[in-house]
Design a protein around this motif. Structure first.
Motif, PDB file in Angstrom:
ATOM      1  N   VAL A 275      26.739 -63.070 -61.109  1.00  0.00           N
ATOM      2  CA  VAL A 275      26.068 -63.339 -59.833  1.00  0.00           C
ATOM      3  C   VAL A 275      26.876 -64.402 -59.085  1.00  0.00           C
ATOM      4  O   VAL A 275      27.144 -65.479 -59.630  1.00  0.00           O
ATOM      5  CB  VAL A 275      24.629 -63.834 -60.063  1.00  0.00           C
ATOM      6  CG1 VAL A 275      23.946 -64.133 -58.732  1.00  0.00           C
ATOM      7  CG2 VAL A 275      23.833 -62.802 -60.863  1.00  0.00           C
ATOM      8  N   PHE A 276      27.258 -64.098 -57.851  1.00  0.00           N
ATOM      9  CA  PHE A 276      27.999 -65.034 -57.010  1.00  0.00           C
ATOM     10  C   PHE A 276      27.048 -65.618 -55.965  1.00  0.00           C
ATOM     11  O   PHE A 276      26.446 -64.881 -55.175  1.00  0.00           O
ATOM     12  CB  PHE A 276      29.157 -64.323 -56.300  1.00  0.00           C
ATOM     13  CG  PHE A 276      30.265 -63.892 -57.225  1.00  0.00           C
ATOM     14  CD1 PHE A 276      31.399 -64.669 -57.382  1.00  0.00           C
ATOM     15  CD2 PHE A 276      30.161 -62.707 -57.951  1.00  0.00           C
ATOM     16  CE1 PHE A 276      32.423 -64.282 -58.241  1.00  0.00           C
ATOM     17  CE2 PHE A 276      31.171 -62.307 -58.808  1.00  0.00           C
ATOM     18  CZ  PHE A 276      32.308 -63.097 -58.956  1.00  0.00           C
ATOM     19  N   LEU A 277      26.924 -66.952 -55.972  1.00  0.00           N
ATOM     20  CA  LEU A 277      26.058 -67.630 -55.013  1.00  0.00           C
ATOM     21  C   LEU A 277      26.930 -68.231 -53.922  1.00  0.00           C
ATOM     22  O   LEU A 277      27.681 -69.181 -54.159  1.00  0.00           O
ATOM     23  CB  LEU A 277      25.244 -68.720 -55.704  1.00  0.00           C
ATOM     24  CG  LEU A 277      24.377 -68.285 -56.890  1.00  0.00           C
ATOM     25  CD1 LEU A 277      23.507 -69.448 -57.352  1.00  0.00           C
ATOM     26  CD2 LEU A 277      23.518 -67.084 -56.527  1.00  0.00           C
ATOM     27  N   LEU A 278      26.824 -67.696 -52.716  1.00  0.00           N
ATOM     28  CA  LEU A 278      27.656 -68.156 -51.609  1.00  0.00           C
ATOM     29  C   LEU A 278      27.027 -69.374 -50.945  1.00  0.00           C
ATOM     30  O   LEU A 278      25.796 -69.558 -50.985  1.00  0.00           O
ATOM     31  CB  LEU A 278      27.881 -67.019 -50.608  1.00  0.00           C
ATOM     32  CG  LEU A 278      29.052 -66.065 -50.966  1.00  0.00           C
ATOM     33  CD1 LEU A 278      28.959 -65.516 -52.367  1.00  0.00           C
ATOM     34  CD2 LEU A 278      29.178 -64.954 -49.935  1.00  0.00           C
ATOM     35  N   PRO A 279      27.848 -70.236 -50.324  1.00  0.00           N
ATOM     36  CA  PRO A 279      27.387 -71.584 -49.932  1.00  0.00           C
ATOM     37  C   PRO A 279      26.171 -71.620 -49.011  1.00  0.00           C
ATOM     38  O   PRO A 279      25.241 -72.405 -49.255  1.00  0.00           O
ATOM     39  CB  PRO A 279      28.620 -72.171 -49.234  1.00  0.00           C
ATOM     40  CG  PRO A 279      29.768 -71.441 -49.836  1.00  0.00           C
ATOM     41  CD  PRO A 279      29.286 -70.055 -50.099  1.00  0.00           C
ATOM     42  N   ALA A 280      26.157 -70.821 -47.953  1.00  0.00           N
ATOM     43  CA  ALA A 280      25.031 -70.893 -47.020  1.00  0.00           C
ATOM     44  C   ALA A 280      23.731 -70.465 -47.687  1.00  0.00           C
ATOM     45  O   ALA A 280      22.660 -71.042 -47.426  1.00  0.00           O
ATOM     46  CB  ALA A 280      25.313 -70.033 -45.786  1.00  0.00           C
ATOM     47  N   ALA A 281      23.804 -69.463 -48.532  1.00  0.00           N
ATOM     48  CA  ALA A 281      22.602 -69.001 -49.233  1.00  0.00           C
ATOM     49  C   ALA A 281      22.077 -70.087 -50.174  1.00  0.00           C
ATOM     50  O   ALA A 281      20.863 -70.321 -50.269  1.00  0.00           O
ATOM     51  CB  ALA A 281      22.902 -67.729 -50.013  1.00  0.00           C
ATOM     52  N   VAL A 282      22.993 -70.785 -50.873  1.00  0.00           N
ATOM     53  CA  VAL A 282      22.576 -71.851 -51.785  1.00  0.00           C
ATOM     54  C   VAL A 282      21.957 -73.004 -51.012  1.00  0.00           C
ATOM     55  O   VAL A 282      20.935 -73.580 -51.422  1.00  0.00           O
ATOM     56  CB  VAL A 282      23.774 -72.340 -52.616  1.00  0.00           C
ATOM     57  CG1 VAL A 282      23.367 -73.514 -53.500  1.00  0.00           C
ATOM     58  CG2 VAL A 282      24.316 -71.209 -53.480  1.00  0.00           C
ATOM     59  N   ALA A 283      22.555 -73.338 -49.859  1.00  0.00           N
ATOM     60  CA  ALA A 283      22.016 -74.435 -49.044  1.00  0.00           C
ATOM     61  C   ALA A 283      20.619 -74.114 -48.530  1.00  0.00           C
ATOM     62  O   ALA A 283      19.748 -74.985 -48.457  1.00  0.00           O
ATOM     63  CB  ALA A 283      22.955 -74.718 -47.877  1.00  0.00           C
ATOM     64  N   ALA A 284      20.386 -72.855 -48.182  1.00  0.00           N
ATOM     65  CA  ALA A 284      19.117 -72.477 -47.571  1.00  0.00           C
ATOM     66  C   ALA A 284      18.012 -72.251 -48.608  1.00  0.00           C
ATOM     67  O   ALA A 284      16.844 -72.550 -48.353  1.00  0.00           O
ATOM     68  CB  ALA A 284      19.312 -71.209 -46.738  1.00  0.00           C
ATOM     69  N   ARG A 285      18.375 -71.747 -49.787  1.00  0.00           N
ATOM     70  CA  ARG A 285      17.327 -71.321 -50.728  1.00  0.00           C
ATOM     71  C   ARG A 285      17.808 -71.354 -52.175  1.00  0.00           C
ATOM     72  O   ARG A 285      17.446 -70.495 -52.975  1.00  0.00           O
ATOM     73  CB  ARG A 285      16.834 -69.917 -50.361  1.00  0.00           C
ATOM     74  CG  ARG A 285      17.933 -68.912 -50.084  1.00  0.00           C
ATOM     75  CD  ARG A 285      17.447 -67.649 -49.363  1.00  0.00           C
ATOM     76  NE  ARG A 285      18.574 -66.846 -48.928  1.00  0.00           N
ATOM     77  CZ  ARG A 285      19.229 -65.957 -49.682  1.00  0.00           C
ATOM     78  NH1 ARG A 285      18.834 -65.749 -50.919  1.00  0.00           N
ATOM     79  NH2 ARG A 285      20.247 -65.274 -49.190  1.00  0.00           N
ATOM     80  N   GLY A 286      18.601 -72.354 -52.519  1.00  0.00           N
ATOM     81  CA  GLY A 286      19.129 -72.436 -53.875  1.00  0.00           C
ATOM     82  C   GLY A 286      18.051 -72.516 -54.935  1.00  0.00           C
ATOM     83  O   GLY A 286      18.144 -71.863 -55.989  1.00  0.00           O
ATOM     84  N   SER A 287      17.016 -73.307 -54.694  1.00  0.00           N
ATOM     85  CA  SER A 287      15.939 -73.435 -55.685  1.00  0.00           C
ATOM     86  C   SER A 287      15.191 -72.121 -55.865  1.00  0.00           C
ATOM     87  O   SER A 287      14.839 -71.733 -56.992  1.00  0.00           O
ATOM     88  CB  SER A 287      14.964 -74.536 -55.257  1.00  0.00           C
ATOM     89  OG  SER A 287      15.606 -75.791 -55.237  1.00  0.00           O
ATOM     90  N   GLU A 288      14.968 -71.435 -54.773  1.00  0.00           N
ATOM     91  CA  GLU A 288      14.287 -70.145 -54.839  1.00  0.00           C
ATOM     92  C   GLU A 288      15.109 -69.138 -55.651  1.00  0.00           C
ATOM     93  O   GLU A 288      14.570 -68.393 -56.483  1.00  0.00           O
ATOM     94  CB  GLU A 288      14.063 -69.618 -53.424  1.00  0.00           C
ATOM     95  CG  GLU A 288      13.449 -68.235 -53.346  1.00  0.00           C
ATOM     96  CD  GLU A 288      13.377 -67.716 -51.917  1.00  0.00           C
ATOM     97  OE1 GLU A 288      13.320 -66.481 -51.757  1.00  0.00           O
ATOM     98  OE2 GLU A 288      13.391 -68.541 -50.972  1.00  0.00           O
ATOM     99  N   ILE A 289      16.421 -69.117 -55.413  1.00  0.00           N
ATOM    100  CA  ILE A 289      17.299 -68.203 -56.154  1.00  0.00           C
ATOM    101  C   ILE A 289      17.295 -68.565 -57.637  1.00  0.00           C
ATOM    102  O   ILE A 289      17.280 -67.689 -58.505  1.00  0.00           O
ATOM    103  CB  ILE A 289      18.724 -68.228 -55.581  1.00  0.00           C
ATOM    104  CG1 ILE A 289      18.741 -67.734 -54.134  1.00  0.00           C
ATOM    105  CG2 ILE A 289      19.659 -67.368 -56.430  1.00  0.00           C
ATOM    106  CD1 ILE A 289      20.076 -67.928 -53.430  1.00  0.00           C
ATOM    107  N   GLY A 290      17.291 -69.875 -57.941  1.00  0.00           N
ATOM    108  CA  GLY A 290      17.298 -70.301 -59.339  1.00  0.00           C
ATOM    109  C   GLY A 290      16.088 -69.814 -60.104  1.00  0.00           C
ATOM    110  O   GLY A 290      16.211 -69.325 -61.243  1.00  0.00           O
ATOM    111  N   ALA A 291      14.916 -69.927 -59.509  1.00  0.00           N
ATOM    112  CA  ALA A 291      13.692 -69.468 -60.172  1.00  0.00           C
ATOM    113  C   ALA A 291      13.695 -67.951 -60.334  1.00  0.00           C
ATOM    114  O   ALA A 291      13.274 -67.428 -61.376  1.00  0.00           O
ATOM    115  CB  ALA A 291      12.475 -69.920 -59.377  1.00  0.00           C
ATOM    116  N   ALA A 292      14.171 -67.235 -59.309  1.00  0.00           N
ATOM    117  CA  ALA A 292      14.210 -65.772 -59.383  1.00  0.00           C
ATOM    118  C   ALA A 292      15.212 -65.301 -60.435  1.00  0.00           C
ATOM    119  O   ALA A 292      14.968 -64.325 -61.151  1.00  0.00           O
ATOM    120  CB  ALA A 292      14.564 -65.194 -58.019  1.00  0.00           C
TER     121      ALA A 292
END
Length: 509
Positions: A275-292
């Motif tokens: 899974v590649f986490l791109l910077p803008a997505a991590v800045a906007a919703r990193g915690s949400e992605i982590g839980a999912a």
């Protein structure tokens, strides 16, 4: 034999050419819940009997009408559904999977059979082509040429450990082969022999109801390595479908290649599904992605071949938020039952290997007891990951590895370092478009399915699905084991030149 409501008591025999057959060997099942049961173990002689029966059946079934095969596939689905309660009981007892999961998997299995029935009725899979004769063409006339896909012959299928229904006795490989017009010999997986047996009973009932040749399907179970070797090396077997480990799959692949007549081995061997986490997505919703991600990683105790085991995320506070959320979510997940003692032991060994690595941090230690396991979480640097290929190897189970990198340009290096994968995932926002575009050519070469803003634990059985990828994800990068395109694995093109209409295959006229 069936006792009471929902309780199925297996007889433990093999199904060969319509007969339930015993042998002089036995093995014990390893139930997650309840008493282990005894089953007759296969022998090379039984393999030979099943292959001979399949070859005999091919001369009828391989040339049956599409409508007859449609009715057969639909009948198998109906017979499986009719045994739902018994499948739920024995499946849960053997594997420890919850009944809801087994119900969903049964629906996927029967839905796939019915989808393939519809697909072969439509006839597109035949890829029919026609070039009319040009008798007046100069300097040489052109012949009348017609082409169609034809079934290859008997197929060997190895049941998977992690899907007792969808990738086993009547699962994807079996359904695709039968749809193509090929008889099947299944070697059931030792993790769920009772489930394999009751599904074989459903297929046997469909054979009887539809008047199909008895040898169109056989089930053998258990036995030593000599049984698997005898099956893939039998001269009447013309292709093999396999879902399982890299080691076991590669050994069978090599046997197929070493035959006097080499045959295709369609092995799906798993991957880490990065899974590649791109910077803008991590800045906007990193915690949400982590839980999912934590939810996806631990689904089914992490025992999916599409389990997203590795995440690439940048250093910094925003990446830290993702890591913290993932760790917090994983810490709250209860231990789950793994499919077999062997799988649980292999998971523990994988966790120990990561924990012993001097350049890998242990963020969450798995709590295990027997077949009960909890999730594990590790973290390392991009440089370490790039230098140590073992960190990119699959650990079957709920183990997550987070790889931290310094600059966005590092993502291309990490992507290029990947071995073949079933899936890769990109989490992105609109501001990440240019970076995502730069990754796409690399990811296309590395996997069979690219996802955006989702997770791969969920494989739709539809026309467009690809479940395969470059080695070692699978042994044939041009094939898929899920979706209607999977039927093409068990067909080959035949061209007919100047052939009278009266002797052409009915589907070509």
């Amino acid at each position: 034999m069936v006792e009471g409501s929902g309780k199925f008591v297996p007889h433990g025999k093999h199904l060969i050419a319509g007969q339930w057959v015993a042998s002089d060997r036995t093995f014990m099942s390893s139930h997650a819940d309840g008493e282990a049961l005894e089953y007759y173990a296969a022998t090379p002689d039984l393999v030979d009997r099943a292959a001979l029966a399949a070859e005999d059946a091919f001369w009828t079934y391989g040339y049956a009408s599409r409508e007859d095969r449609v009715a057969f596939l639909d009948a198998i689905a109906d017979e499986i559904d009719a045994r739902a309660d018994h499948i739920n009981w024995i499946g849960a007892a053997e594997t420890g999977l919850p009944v809801a999961r087994l119900q969903g998997e049964r629906g996927r299995t029967t839905g796939q059979l019915r989808l393939f029935a519809t697909h072969i009725r439509d006839g597109d899979y035949l890829d029919r082509r026609y070039d009319a004769a040009l008798p007046d063409r100069k300097p040489a006339a052109r012949h009348d040429l017609r082409m169609i896909q034809r079934p290859v012959g008997p197929i060997a299928v190895f049941g998977a450990s992690n899907f007792p229904l969808a990738f086993s006795t009547a699962g994807g490989d079996t359904a695709a082969a039968l749809a193509a017009g090929c008889p099947v010999v299944v070697r059931g997986h030792f993790a769920h022999p009772g489930t394999s047996e009751i599904v074989a009973e459903a297929i046997a009932a469909a054979i009887e109801a539809c008047g199909m040749p008895k040898g169109v399907f056989s089930l053998i179970q258990g036995g030593d390595h000599d049984v698997g070797a005898a099956l893939v090396q039998h001269p009447l077997i013309k292709a093999v479908g396999f879902t399982g480990s890299l080691g076991g799959g590669r050994a069978l692949f090599d046997l197929c290649a070493a035959r006097p007549e080499p045959i295709p081995f369609f092995g799906e061997l798993g991957s880490v599904n990065p899974v590649f986490l791109l910077p803008a997505a991590v800045a906007a919703r990193g915690s949400e992605i982590g839980a999912a991600w934590a939810d996806s990683l631990t689904m089914g105790a992490g025992q999916f071949c599409t389990n997203p085991g590795t995440v690439f995320v940048a250093e910094g506070t925003e990446g830290d938020a993702f890591v913290a959320a993932a760790k917090s979510a994983l810490a709250k997940i209860d231990r789950q039952t793994m499919l077999t003692d062997g799988i649980a032991d292999a998971y523990r060994r994988g966790c120990d290997r990561f924990a012993a690595h001097s350049e890998v941090g242990d963020l969450l230690t798995a709590q295990t007891e027997g077949r009960l396991v909890g999730p594990s979480l590790f973290e390392t640097k991009a440089g370490t990951y790039l230098q140590d290929q073992e960190l990119g190897e699959e650990v079957f189970g709920p183990l997550g590895l987070i790889v931290r990198f310094d600059a966005a340009s590092d993502m291309q290096k990490l992507a290029k370092s990947l071995k073949g994968q079933l899936t890769t995932t990109v989490h992105m926002d609109e501001a990440d478009t240019d970076l995502a575009r730069s990754l796409m050519p690399i990811l296309e070469r590395k996997c069979g399915r690219i996802l955006v803003n989702g997770f791969p634990t969920g494989v739709e059985v539809v026309d467009a699905m690809v479940h395969g990828g470059p080695y070692p994800a699978s042994t044939n990068f041009g094939a898929t084991s899920v979706g209607t395109l999977s039927i093409r694995r068990f067909l080959r093109p035949v061209c007919y030149q100047n052939t009278p209409l009266g002797i052409l295959p009915d589907d070509l006229v």
